[in-house]
Every structure is written in C-alpha cells, then in structure tokens.
Design a protein around this motif. Structure first.
Motif, mmCIF file in Angstrom:
data_model
loop_
_atom_site.group_PDB
_atom_site.id
_atom_site.type_symbol
_atom_site.label_atom_id
_atom_site.label_comp_id
_atom_site.label_asym_id
_atom_site.label_seq_id
_atom_site.Cartn_x
_atom_site.Cartn_y
_atom_site.Cartn_z
ATOM 1 N N ILE A 67 -17.841 0.428 -1.796
ATOM 2 C CA ILE A 67 -17.098 -0.391 -0.835
ATOM 3 C C ILE A 67 -17.470 -1.869 -0.952
ATOM 4 O O ILE A 67 -16.610 -2.747 -1.060
ATOM 5 C CB ILE A 67 -17.366 0.118 0.604
ATOM 6 N N LYS A 93 -21.312 4.164 3.354
ATOM 7 C CA LYS A 93 -22.583 3.568 2.913
ATOM 8 C C LYS A 93 -22.267 2.182 2.405
ATOM 9 O O LYS A 93 -21.303 1.980 1.671
ATOM 10 C CB LYS A 93 -23.167 4.358 1.733
ATOM 11 N N GLU A 127 0.852 -1.191 0.000
ATOM 12 C CA GLU A 127 0.000 0.000 0.000
ATOM 13 C C GLU A 127 0.889 1.243 0.000
ATOM 14 O O GLU A 127 1.781 1.363 0.838
ATOM 15 C CB GLU A 127 -0.902 -0.060 1.253
ATOM 16 N N ALA A 133 -10.145 4.314 -0.562
ATOM 17 C CA ALA A 133 -10.938 5.539 -0.694
ATOM 18 C C ALA A 133 -12.124 5.539 0.259
ATOM 19 O O ALA A 133 -12.664 6.598 0.574
ATOM 20 C CB ALA A 133 -11.419 5.676 -2.130
ATOM 21 N N GLY A 134 -12.520 4.349 0.733
ATOM 22 C CA GLY A 134 -13.731 4.307 1.556
ATOM 23 C C GLY A 134 -13.514 4.565 3.033
ATOM 24 O O GLY A 134 -14.470 4.668 3.799
ATOM 25 N N GLU A 182 -12.456 -1.296 -8.076
ATOM 26 C CA GLU A 182 -13.020 -0.140 -8.765
ATOM 27 C C GLU A 182 -12.087 0.417 -9.838
ATOM 28 O O GLU A 182 -12.536 0.809 -10.913
ATOM 29 C CB GLU A 182 -13.352 0.956 -7.742
#
Ligand SMILES: Cc1cc2nc3c(=O)[nH]c(=O)nc-3n(C[C@H](O)[C@H](O)[C@H](O)COP(=O)(O)OP(=O)(O)OC[C@H]3O[C@@H](n4cnc5c(N)ncnc54)[C@H](O)[C@@H]3O)c2cc1C
Length: 520
Positions: A500, A153, A112, A146-147, A492
């Motif tokens: 997510i 949600k 990462e 990104a989430g 994604e």
C-alpha cells in the motif's frame, strides 16, 4: 528543550504517562516535575526474550508542550481543469497520484472498473457465501484497490522512494488512527480502511477532481502525434487529458493483454508463489511471546521468516495476525488466496503467505507467452487449484505436517477461509520446484520457530498474486513508457511498488513527473 530517550516498559505500563515521566526523569537525572511532556515517536514490541517489553522512542520535553499527533485534513485548493490527466485505477497509487496532481494544480480524472467501497462489500459477500466472483468487483478490484479489504499493514522497506511519513499523515488526516504514525509495524485493518478510502475520494472530488466507478478501460486513445492522451471505456466513452497514468494493479490481466496486443513493450519480472499457512493465533503468541498465554495488552503476535533453498528465496509474506484467509481471485475458474484482518486483529487464527521466489529463468515452460510468461504460470496454478477444490471458491488444503510427509490429509483443522477447504495433495499439485523448496524452507522455519511445524497448521492454495509478474517499462527521469509517450506506468501492476505505502509513494512520484511534463 526536547531530549530523545528510549523507555523500556512492561506491557502494563506501556500507556502509563506517570511511569514514562518517572523513567525519563531517572534517565535524565532531573526532578520529575521539570518534565512537561513525553512525546512518543516510535513504539515497538520487543519479544526477543522473555519477558516481553514495549520499547518507546520518546522526546522528553522540559519547558515546552508536546505537539499533538493528529494530522488535520489538508485543504486541497480547487483545480480548474485546463490541465487534466486520466488516472486508470483507484488503488493507493491512483488515489495518491490524484491528490498530488491536485496539489500541483492539475485536475485528475480517476477511472475505476470496480464499485465504491460500500457497494463493493456486497460483491465480497457473494464470493464468500456463493463463490461467485464479479470480474470487476472483488478483493483486488474496486475503490481503494487491492488494499482496501486487507490487513492494511503499512510498513514498507521503500523508505528511500519518498516521504513515507507524509503518506501516513495523509491517511491519518483522512481517518486512519494516529497510532500508525508511531507504531513500528503500523496497520489499519479492513473495517477502518473503507472509511479512509471514502475520505480520500471526497477530498479529490471536493477539490474538483473526478472519480468514476464502473468504468473499465479497454483501450488507449492517442492524439495526432501518436501520444497517449486518453482511454476508451467498455461502455464506449472516451476520456482524454494531457496524459494517462496507468495504475491498474497486479491483477489487471486484461490491461497487460491490451498492451501486448498494441505492441507496447512489457518485460517479464521476478515474483513469488506458494501457499498460505494458518496456525491458531494462541500458538503463534506462545512461540513469539514465550508465555503460555498472551498478555491482553500485547498485540496478536506476528512473525517473519525467510531462507534460501537452491538459489531461490523462500519466505513468509503479508502475515496477518488475528486475521482471515480470503478468496482473492478476479475471475471465475481460478482460486487465489490472500490475507486480511480487522483493526483489532482478534480472530483466533494467524495466517501468512509462504512463497518461493520465481525468477524469469524459471518461466521456460511458458516462454511462448513472451513477457506474459509469469502471468500464464500464475493462471495455470490458479486454474488447477480451482479444478481440484471443486469450484465455488473452495480452496485446496493440506495439513502442514502432511505436506512435509508427502501424504494426503484425511481431515483438516479449523480454518478462517469461509468458502471452504477441500483436502488435496498440495505437495503434488504445486510444481516440484515450488513444492520441494517450500518443504525445505518450512523445515528450516520449524527450527527457527520451534512449534511452527505442527498438526494444527493448515496450508491453503494457492498464493500466486504476491506482486506483478510483469513490468511496464518507463524512462528513469520522465517516467513515461519509452515507446508510448504520454503513458505513465505506475504502482504495483507496472512493477514499481509492492504494498500500500510503496504504491502510494509511486503514485506521488508519477504525479510529479506528469505535472512537470505538462508545464513544459
Ligand atoms: C487481500 C489482500 C491483502 C493485502 N494486504 C496488504 C497489506 O496488509 N499491506 C500492504 O501493504 N499491501 C497489502 N496488499 C497488497 C496491496 O493491496 C497492493 O500492493 C496495493 O493495493 C497496490 O496498489 P496499486 O494502486 O498499485 O494497485 P491496486 O491496489 O491493485 O489498484 C488497482 C486498481 O485498478 C483498477 N483497475 C484494474 N484494471 C482496470 C481497468 N481496466 N479499468 C479501470 N480500472 C482498473 C482495479 O479495480 C483497482 O482498484 C494486499 C492485497 C490483497 C489482495
């Protein structure tokens, strides 16, 4: 015995088990004492007309207790490391791929570029306070992807792509509230997401997987048979395994450039762009709940709007009730907005993306960039937004009514966007195909939701990163890139997820394909 029923309740009785039992007994025509438990399977707010009601899909138990909602944390059996796979990206796709690989006996090595969730917070603060964007640690990059600092949600339309309930149970087992298992519109909130993400990482490490932060991949490594088998990081370290899962998200532009430079085939794909709109939350509550004031027991109201204007979809996107507009750029010199909220969704604002579908046919102007045309279109708009707003992550903004009237805003209403707003004519700044469709779409939304078009609403630019503008192709069965064996595009960024949960599902699917291939 368990009997499925629907209970319709006033908000004040939504959590009252005695009322549940009484209503269930009435519906079943049995004495209330015979009901041993009422288990809630689904909970939703029905705001179609006043008064607002809570609908519970329940199973009424007679003679047996209800099963508890909590999911215990799974015991992942340790992996030895004779079979190992490199996963690039610790977003939901990468993390769920890692957990699934462990279940299948394969050691994941997750690399990462960003920092762990805690260290990442400081970089987010620097974006808000000083407008400084670290290109490796921001709202899109870092542990959890990104989430992590999002609204969290968890609803998805990708119910056919895998076991959605299984993903939610894994999240609960790692610290998410059990309510997400029953809510029709589950969400976690960015105060709780980092705890969940940390626990997912602990599970991976405890089982013998590796998670390496601060490791930006800059190239792929191939074996003698020209099979992708590893990665090269910016510090020169080479990591190898049996295959590489590429789960780098929609904002890893350097990865798209790397693949293009290495002649690994990419395809342009449709996406969407526009602005973010923010209203006072009490106004949205009034419109949706049909009362002057929201009952405190009801959640902050949300909405979903969509229409078609001149053959292109115009729709609200990633609505964050009680949330904040956040600066989601991944480099200096660009402005990108998105939305987040805390678990209580209690900010005084309601924001949502308002975007227009961009088809591949709309990208002619950027055609020289081939498959990366959409990326360059995004980039052009983001650069323009930054230049107009004056830097330091200030964003261009306009009153919604002024945008429709095509006039500059003299003053702007209060807004949750912390780096600050600069009044700007978004109706001129956005390319005409976007601006005109947005105007037509918003007018229609104002008819659907009377009061939505108001002086109190502000548009903030630009919302460009709704999904990936690029697809990294993969074979339908093996899920490997057709011309780069060993490379598994995922999530994604590769064009196989949008959100997510769907990213997590894709991670699981790709892990299963990789594990299967490594057995053959
Ligand atoms: C502010 C915000 C709010 C959002 N809110 C929601 C929401 O409420 N609900 C929802 O479903 N979705 C939401 N989304 C979208 C959601 O976060 C994404 O759909 C999802 O995270 C995609 O998962 P992924 O694993 O495919 O990619 P990502 O989550 O983007 O993860 C990719 C990871 O790869 C890493 N990476 C990139 N390049 C490299 C490299 N070269 N080397 C090493 N690592 C690299 C990145 O640092 C990142 O951590 C939101 C997004 C943002 C930005």
């Amino acid at each position: 015995m368990k009997t499925p029923l629907e209970l319709v309740l006033a908000p004040e009785h939504a959590d009252d088990q005695a009322t549940w039992r009484a209503q269930a007994a009435l519906q079943l025509g049995v004495p209330v004492e015979t009901i041993t438990a009422v288990q809630v399977c689904k909970r939703s707010v029905d705001a179609r007309r006043a008064p607002v009601r809570i609908r519970l899909q329940v199973e009424v138990c007679t003679g047996e207790p209800a099963a508890p909602l909590e999911s215990p944390r799974p015991e992942y059996r340790p992996v030895r490391g004779d079979r190992r796979v490199i996963i690039v990206g610790a977003g939901p796709a990468g993390l769920f791929a890692a957990l699934r690989l462990i279940e299948l006996g394969v050691k994941p090595i997750v690399v990462e570029r960003g920092k762990d969730v805690q260290a990442r917070r400081r970089d987010l603060a620097a974006i808000h306070k000083q407008g400084i964007v670290d290109p490796d640690s921001n709202y899109c990059f870092g542990e959890g992807g990104a989430g992590t600092y999002s609204d969290g949600k968890l609803y998805t339309r990708a119910t056919k792509r895998g076991n959605v309930a299984g993903v939610l149970r894994t999240l609960v087992a790692h610290g998410a509230p059990p309510d997400i298992l029953i809510d029709a519109h589950p969400h976690i909130g960015s105060n709780r997401l980092p705890i969940v993400v940390t626990a997912l990482r602990e599970s991976i490490r405890r089982a013998g997987g590796e998670v390496r932060f601060g490791t930006r991949v800059i190239d792929l490594a191939c074996d003698a048979a020209a099979r992708v088998c590893g990665v090269i990081a910016a510090d020169g370290v080479e990591l190898t395994g049996g295959a590489v899962i590429l789960a780098t998200g929609h904002s890893a532009r350097d990865i798209f450039h790397l693949l293009q430079a290495r002649s690994i085939r990419l395809e342009a794909k449709p996406f969407a762009m526009g602005v973010r709109v923010e209203h006072p939350q009490p106004l949205i509550d009034r419109l949706q709940y049909h009362t002057a004031r929201r009952d405190a027991r009801l959640p902050a109201a949300s909405y979903r709007l969509s229409t078609t204007v001149d053959d292109r979809g115009v729709f609200s996107f990633c609505m964050c009730p009680g949330g904040f507009i956040v600066p989601a750029a991944t480099a200096a010199g660009e402005v990108v907005v998105n939305g987040m909220s805390l678990s209580r969704r209690d900010s005084p604002f309601a924001n949502s993306g308002l975007v227009v579908a961009v088809e591949v046919a709309d990208l002619d102007e950027y055609g020289a960039h081939g498959a990366l045309a959409g990326l360059w279109y995004q980039r052009a708009l983001e650069g323009l937004a930054a230049a107009v707003a004056g830097g330091a992550q200030r964003a261009p903004a306009q009153r919604l009514t002024d945008f429709l009237a095509r006039r500059a805003s003299v003053a702007l209403p209060g807004c949750s966007y912390r780096p600050g707003l600069t009044p700007a004519p978004l109706h001129e700044l956005l390319p005409a195909p976007l601006a005109e469709r947005l105007q037509a779409g918003i007018r229609r939304f104002g008819q659907t939701l009377r009061g939505y078009v108001t002086e109190e609403a502000v548009l903030v630019g630009v919302e460009t990163r709704t999904s990936s503008p690029v697809r990294v192709p993969r074979q339908p069965q093996s899920l490997q890139h057709p011309e780069a064996p060993g490379l598994y595009p995922c999530g994604e960024g590769a064009g196989y997820a949008g959100g997510i949960v769907s990213a997590a599902l894709d991670g699981i699917r790709v892990a299963e394909a990789v594990a299967l291939a490594s057995h053959q």
